[in-house]
Scaffold this motif. Structure first.
Motif, PDB file in Angstrom:
ATOM      1  N   ALA A  59      13.040  22.195  -7.319  1.00 32.24           N
ATOM      2  CA  ALA A  59      12.638  21.665  -8.629  1.00 32.24           C
ATOM      3  C   ALA A  59      12.569  20.144  -8.605  1.00 32.24           C
ATOM      4  O   ALA A  59      11.619  19.547  -9.121  1.00 32.24           O
ATOM      5  CB  ALA A  59      13.606  22.141  -9.709  1.00 32.24           C
ATOM      6  N   ARG A  60      13.553  19.507  -8.004  1.00 26.03           N
ATOM      7  CA  ARG A  60      13.567  18.034  -7.932  1.00 26.03           C
ATOM      8  C   ARG A  60      12.430  17.533  -7.053  1.00 26.03           C
ATOM      9  O   ARG A  60      11.768  16.554  -7.369  1.00 26.03           O
ATOM     10  CB  ARG A  60      14.907  17.552  -7.397  1.00 26.03           C
ATOM     11  N   LEU A  61      12.185  18.219  -5.941  1.00 28.47           N
ATOM     12  CA  LEU A  61      11.086  17.844  -5.055  1.00 28.47           C
ATOM     13  C   LEU A  61       9.748  18.001  -5.764  1.00 28.47           C
ATOM     14  O   LEU A  61       8.889  17.121  -5.709  1.00 28.47           O
ATOM     15  CB  LEU A  61      11.124  18.689  -3.780  1.00 28.47           C
ATOM     16  N   GLN A  62       9.568  19.117  -6.480  1.00 28.98           N
ATOM     17  CA  GLN A  62       8.313  19.352  -7.202  1.00 28.98           C
ATOM     18  C   GLN A  62       8.096  18.308  -8.282  1.00 28.98           C
ATOM     19  O   GLN A  62       6.984  17.829  -8.491  1.00 28.98           O
ATOM     20  CB  GLN A  62       8.295  20.756  -7.804  1.00 28.98           C
ATOM     21  N   GLU A  63       9.163  17.920  -8.964  1.00 29.39           N
ATOM     22  CA  GLU A  63       9.070  16.889  -9.995  1.00 29.39           C
ATOM     23  C   GLU A  63       8.572  15.569  -9.394  1.00 29.39           C
ATOM     24  O   GLU A  63       7.690  14.918  -9.955  1.00 29.39           O
ATOM     25  CB  GLU A  63      10.437  16.687 -10.650  1.00 29.39           C
ATOM     26  N   ARG A  69       0.826  -1.204   0.000  1.00 28.63           N
ATOM     27  CA  ARG A  69       0.000   0.000   0.000  1.00 28.63           C
ATOM     28  C   ARG A  69       0.862   1.257   0.000  1.00 28.63           C
ATOM     29  O   ARG A  69       0.607   2.195  -0.738  1.00 28.63           O
ATOM     30  CB  ARG A  69      -0.913   0.003   1.225  1.00 28.63           C
ATOM     31  N   TYR A  70       1.889   1.277   0.826  1.00 28.31           N
ATOM     32  CA  TYR A  70       2.730   2.463   0.958  1.00 28.31           C
ATOM     33  C   TYR A  70       4.016   2.272   0.166  1.00 28.31           C
ATOM     34  O   TYR A  70       4.590   1.201   0.133  1.00 28.31           O
ATOM     35  CB  TYR A  70       3.050   2.733   2.429  1.00 28.31           C
ATOM     36  N   TYR A  71       4.439   3.351  -0.473  1.00 23.77           N
ATOM     37  CA  TYR A  71       5.634   3.316  -1.304  1.00 23.77           C
ATOM     38  C   TYR A  71       6.586   4.415  -0.854  1.00 23.77           C
ATOM     39  O   TYR A  71       6.189   5.576  -0.719  1.00 23.77           O
ATOM     40  CB  TYR A  71       5.234   3.523  -2.777  1.00 23.77           C
ATOM     41  N   ALA A  72       7.839   4.053  -0.590  1.00 26.07           N
ATOM     42  CA  ALA A  72       8.859   5.015  -0.182  1.00 26.07           C
ATOM     43  C   ALA A  72       9.695   5.384  -1.403  1.00 26.07           C
ATOM     44  O   ALA A  72      10.366   4.539  -1.981  1.00 26.07           O
ATOM     45  CB  ALA A  72       9.740   4.423   0.904  1.00 26.07           C
ATOM     46  N   GLN A  73       9.634   6.640  -1.794  1.00 32.79           N
ATOM     47  CA  GLN A  73      10.366   7.139  -2.956  1.00 32.79           C
ATOM     48  C   GLN A  73      11.538   7.979  -2.481  1.00 32.79           C
ATOM     49  O   GLN A  73      11.362   8.975  -1.782  1.00 32.79           O
ATOM     50  CB  GLN A  73       9.448   7.973  -3.839  1.00 32.79           C
ATOM     51  N   ILE A  74      12.738   7.599  -2.875  1.00 38.61           N
ATOM     52  CA  ILE A  74      13.927   8.359  -2.514  1.00 38.61           C
ATOM     53  C   ILE A  74      14.121   9.483  -3.529  1.00 38.61           C
ATOM     54  O   ILE A  74      14.139   9.255  -4.730  1.00 38.61           O
ATOM     55  CB  ILE A  74      15.170   7.455  -2.470  1.00 38.61           C
ATOM     56  N   ASN A 129       4.882  15.955  -8.435  1.00 41.83           N
ATOM     57  CA  ASN A 129       4.036  15.933  -9.626  1.00 41.83           C
ATOM     58  C   ASN A 129       3.847  14.507 -10.137  1.00 41.83           C
ATOM     59  O   ASN A 129       2.756  14.126 -10.559  1.00 41.83           O
ATOM     60  CB  ASN A 129       4.622  16.803 -10.731  1.00 41.83           C
ATOM     61  N   GLU A 130       4.916  13.717 -10.091  1.00 37.17           N
ATOM     62  CA  GLU A 130       4.826  12.326 -10.527  1.00 37.17           C
ATOM     63  C   GLU A 130       3.816  11.557  -9.670  1.00 37.17           C
ATOM     64  O   GLU A 130       2.981  10.822 -10.193  1.00 37.17           O
ATOM     65  CB  GLU A 130       6.194  11.651 -10.446  1.00 37.17           C
ATOM     66  N   GLY A 131       3.880  11.743  -8.366  1.00 33.98           N
ATOM     67  CA  GLY A 131       2.918  11.091  -7.476  1.00 33.98           C
ATOM     68  C   GLY A 131       1.500  11.562  -7.729  1.00 33.98           C
ATOM     69  O   GLY A 131       0.554  10.770  -7.728  1.00 33.98           O
ATOM     70  N   ALA A 132       1.329  12.843  -7.990  1.00 43.57           N
ATOM     71  CA  ALA A 132      -0.004  13.389  -8.262  1.00 43.57           C
ATOM     72  C   ALA A 132      -0.579  12.814  -9.556  1.00 43.57           C
ATOM     73  O   ALA A 132      -1.776  12.507  -9.619  1.00 43.57           O
ATOM     74  CB  ALA A 132       0.058  14.913  -8.336  1.00 43.57           C
ATOM     75  N   ARG A 133       0.263  12.651 -10.573  1.00 45.20           N
ATOM     76  CA  ARG A 133      -0.206  12.061 -11.833  1.00 45.20           C
ATOM     77  C   ARG A 133      -0.717  10.634 -11.621  1.00 45.20           C
ATOM     78  O   ARG A 133      -1.603  10.178 -12.329  1.00 45.20           O
ATOM     79  CB  ARG A 133       0.913  12.062 -12.874  1.00 45.20           C
ATOM     80  N   ARG A 134      -0.157   9.956 -10.644  1.00 42.73           N
ATOM     81  CA  ARG A 134      -0.576   8.582 -10.336  1.00 42.73           C
ATOM     82  C   ARG A 134      -1.736   8.554  -9.337  1.00 42.73           C
ATOM     83  O   ARG A 134      -2.165   7.501  -8.920  1.00 42.73           O
ATOM     84  CB  ARG A 134       0.595   7.802  -9.768  1.00 42.73           C
ATOM     85  N   SER A 135      -2.187   9.732  -8.911  1.00 44.73           N
ATOM     86  CA  SER A 135      -3.255   9.884  -7.912  1.00 44.73           C
ATOM     87  C   SER A 135      -2.877   9.278  -6.566  1.00 44.73           C
ATOM     88  O   SER A 135      -3.718   8.766  -5.840  1.00 44.73           O
ATOM     89  CB  SER A 135      -4.574   9.268  -8.418  1.00 44.73           C
ATOM     90  N   TRP A 136      -1.571   9.332  -6.237  1.00 44.72           N
ATOM     91  CA  TRP A 136      -1.120   8.863  -4.934  1.00 44.72           C
ATOM     92  C   TRP A 136      -1.277   9.995  -3.928  1.00 44.72           C
ATOM     93  O   TRP A 136      -1.254  11.173  -4.267  1.00 44.72           O
ATOM     94  CB  TRP A 136       0.345   8.458  -4.978  1.00 44.72           C
ATOM     95  N   ARG A 137      -1.404   9.627  -2.666  1.00 45.68           N
ATOM     96  CA  ARG A 137      -1.530  10.609  -1.582  1.00 45.68           C
ATOM     97  C   ARG A 137      -0.218  10.644  -0.796  1.00 45.68           C
ATOM     98  O   ARG A 137       0.232   9.621  -0.298  1.00 45.68           O
ATOM     99  CB  ARG A 137      -2.682  10.190  -0.667  1.00 45.68           C
ATOM    100  N   LEU A 138       0.381  11.814  -0.685  1.00 45.64           N
ATOM    101  CA  LEU A 138       1.625  11.976   0.069  1.00 45.64           C
ATOM    102  C   LEU A 138       1.296  11.944   1.554  1.00 45.64           C
ATOM    103  O   LEU A 138       0.514  12.756   2.038  1.00 45.64           O
ATOM    104  CB  LEU A 138       2.308  13.291  -0.298  1.00 45.64           C
TER     105      LEU A 138
END
Length: 72
Positions: free
Chosen positions: A32-36, A17-22, A39-48
């Motif tokens: 910029a790297r953090l926003q990228e 269920r939970y995914y840790a992204q480094i 944005n990737e997580g948002a495109r996948r409809s994941w919740r931070l």
């Protein structure tokens, strides 16, 4: 970012269920790297659901809920 995600997945068990992204960054992570990554997580409809410093000080870890009430 997907290359980093694939490499991170090979280091440990497959996320359920939970995914840790480094998000790497020596001496800090750029906005910029953090926003990228966000944005990737948002495109996948994941919740931070969490952000932590990478233990070796080489970036941060974003914790995503892949199945939450707003996730696909």
């Amino acid at each position: 970012m997907s290359e980093e995600r694939d490499a991170a997945r090979q280091e440990g068990p497959t996320p359920e269920r939970y995914y840790a992204q480094i998000v790497p960054g020596d001496g800090g992570v750029s906005v910029a790297r953090l926003q990228e990554a966000m944005n990737e997580g948002a495109r996948r409809s994941w919740r931070l659901v969490g952000v932590v410093n990478e233990p070796a000080g080489e970036g941060i870890i974003l914790v995503w809920d892949q199945q939450g009430f707003i996730s696909g």
